[in-house]
Design a protein around this motif. Structure first.
Motif: not given
Ligand code: 4AD
Ligand code: MG
Length: 481
Positions: A22-37
């Motif tokens: 997948v390719k896209g833009w990061v909307r959030a990055f929580r706990q150094n673990r969960f990216i919302a893309l």
């Protein structure tokens, strides 16, 4: 470029335990673990789970709000709540860094006014993602509607020498050196200009559209139109898109039927094909309404309003009937209108249109047979009524919250009547010789209308300002981007 799958398709995927990119833009990055893309295919993000213990800390730092990244990993059933699937990252590549200190967008709610100033980036927000996907869908639906009915899509010129509406609100087109244009007898000599005459950007494709209809029967245009009216309202743009069908052998009744059918088709199309975006916009509007004082709030939600328009016939009445209703209305009697309704003959102001649509009938209204004096030269003239009032076969479709959505008419096909009207209104017959030719050779009854595309997008998305439904709005003192 390696193959990647759009996030919308992944979220709908029935298959799991497959390798995906997948390719896209990061909307959030929580706990150094969960990216919302997010990649703009939907407002929903895909969750990417990062094995941070085995990932280079330098790379983790670069996964910031707004950064463009590529992720390859395994699509798996999600253990967490809120999503069916997620991706276990195997490989993350930063395609474009985004410095949060510099980036104008923030991972929180920002006002529409602020985002308008950042129109180059606002596509990256959920609201504008939804608006522009719906706008895209509506464009497609316009073509589908007309193509399914055998209409020919006709490209009318953007540069023209005529002012179709005769309102004198055109933008000039010239390649003269403005500081030093060639002159003859003290006057600017347009014979020496690029086209050998004065030209302007089109305000409407109608006149050329009529030429097409006089051979192809049913045509439509769908293109940009330009008006140099100094209107700083939430309903006006200097550059807007218009859909103008023109039909041979149609009278006003046929014209109204087609317009109502088109508007309902467009609403129905979006409700069916953009359900997710409409639901998002529905919630957005509900939130926005909560900020308003109770009496200004709409009693219907966006989806209810759209469904209501689909389920009900538009109210049809004449201008004269509308004036009678307005004259007797409470706001008129209590002198609440800024422009009181006194007699017959003046144009309706938006306060009057709103009263008819929002208070009196509570649904879309088609007003017909306006006074001849306030309408364009090309509209078909009615016989004067018993009291000698002169009207034309015009129709305006008024929508709640929008006002005029559609303007149209049956056209004057009788040469003598048309020429007489042009003379009265000072429309140059010699310049429009080609238009008059259609009345000389094989003239026939015909009709058409213009639908303001942005006003339709506004209605369907519930956006309050027309500047928020076109990617890069043009209005007085603004041509940024
Ligand atoms: O009523 P209008 O001026 O009609 C015409 O141009 C005719 N030639 C149409 C026709 O019969 N073929 O404009 C048609 C519609 C309006 O009802 C409104 O929805 C929209 O175009 N419109 C505008 N939309 C945004 N900004 C503006 N400045 C607009 N002016 C008109
Ligand atoms: Mg109009």
């Amino acid at each position: 470029m390696s193959q990647r799958t759009k996030i919308k398709a992944l979220l709908e995927s029935e298959q799991t335990n497959i390798s995906v990119t997948v390719k896209g833009w990061v909307r959030a990055f929580r706990q150094n673990r969960f990216i919302a893309l997010n990649d703009g295919s939907t407002n929903n993000n895909i969750q990417i789970v990062v094995d941070f213990e085995n990932t280079d800390p330098g790379l983790l730092k670069r996964i910031t709000f707004g950064a463009a990244i590529s992720v390859t990993g395994e699509l798996v059933a999600s253990l967490g709540q809120g999503q069916k699937v997620e991706i276990t990252a195997k490989e993350i590549e930063i395609l474009g860094d985004c410095d949060p200190e510099e980036y104008p967008l923030q991972p929180k709610k920002q006002t529409l006014e602020f985002l308008r100033e950042k129109a180059h980036l606002r596509f990256r927000t959920n609201t504008f993602g939804s608006v522009f996907r719906v706008r895209n869908s509506l464009s497609y639906a316009v073509h589908t509607f007309f193509q399914e009915r055998g209409f020919v899509y006709l490209h009318t010129p953007i540069i023209t020498a005529s002012d179709a509406e005769g309102a004198g609100e055109t933008f000039h087109v010239t390649n003269f050196d403005l500081a030093n244009p060639p002159k003859t007898d003290g006057e600017i000599d347009f014979k020496q200009d690029f086209f050998g005459r004065a030209t302007n950007l089109t305000v409407s494709g109608q006149l050329e559209g009529e030429l097409g209809a006089m051979a192809l029967s049913d045509i439509y245009t769908f293109g940009p139109t330009f008006r140099a009216e100094n209107s700083n309202t939430t309903r006006h743009l200097a550059e807007f898109w218009m859909i103008e069908p023109e039909m041979a052998f149609y009278d006003l009744e046929d014209n109204m039927n087609l317009a109502e059918e088109l508007l309902k088709y467009l609403i129905g199309y979006v409700l069916k094909n953009n359900a997710e975006d409409i639901e998002f916009l529905n919630q957005r509007l509900t939130e926005e309404e909560k900020q308003k004082p109770q009496q200004e709030r709409s009693d219907m939600s966006l989806t209810e309003k759209l469904q209501f328009c689909l389920d009900n016939d538009f109210q049809r009445l004449t201008y004269t009937e509308a004036i009678d209703i307005l004259k007797e209305s409470t706001p008129n009697k209590k002198k609440k209108f800024t422009y009181p309704i006194e007699g017959w003959g003046t144009d309706l102001q938006s306060e009057h249109e709103r009263y008819l649509v929002e208070k009196h009938f509570k649904k879309p209204v088609i007003l017909t047979d306006y006074p001849k004096a306030i309408k364009a030269f090309y509209m078909r003239q009615n016989e004067p009524d018993a009291s000698g009032r002169e009207t034309v076969r015009a129709m305006d479709i008024l929508f709640p919250g929008i006002g005029e959505m559609v303007g149209g008419s049956q056209r004057e096909e009788r040469l003598d009547k048309l020429e007489q009207r042009m003379d009265e209104m000072g429309i140059p017959k010699d310049e429009l010789w080609w238009y008059l030719d259609t009345r000389r050779f094989g003239a026939c009854p015909h009709a058409g209308f213009g639908l303001g595309f942005e006003r339709m997008v506004q209605f369907v998305t519930g956006m309050g300002n027309i500047r928020d439904v076109i990617p890069f709005p043009r209005f007085p003192k603004n041509a940024e981007f």
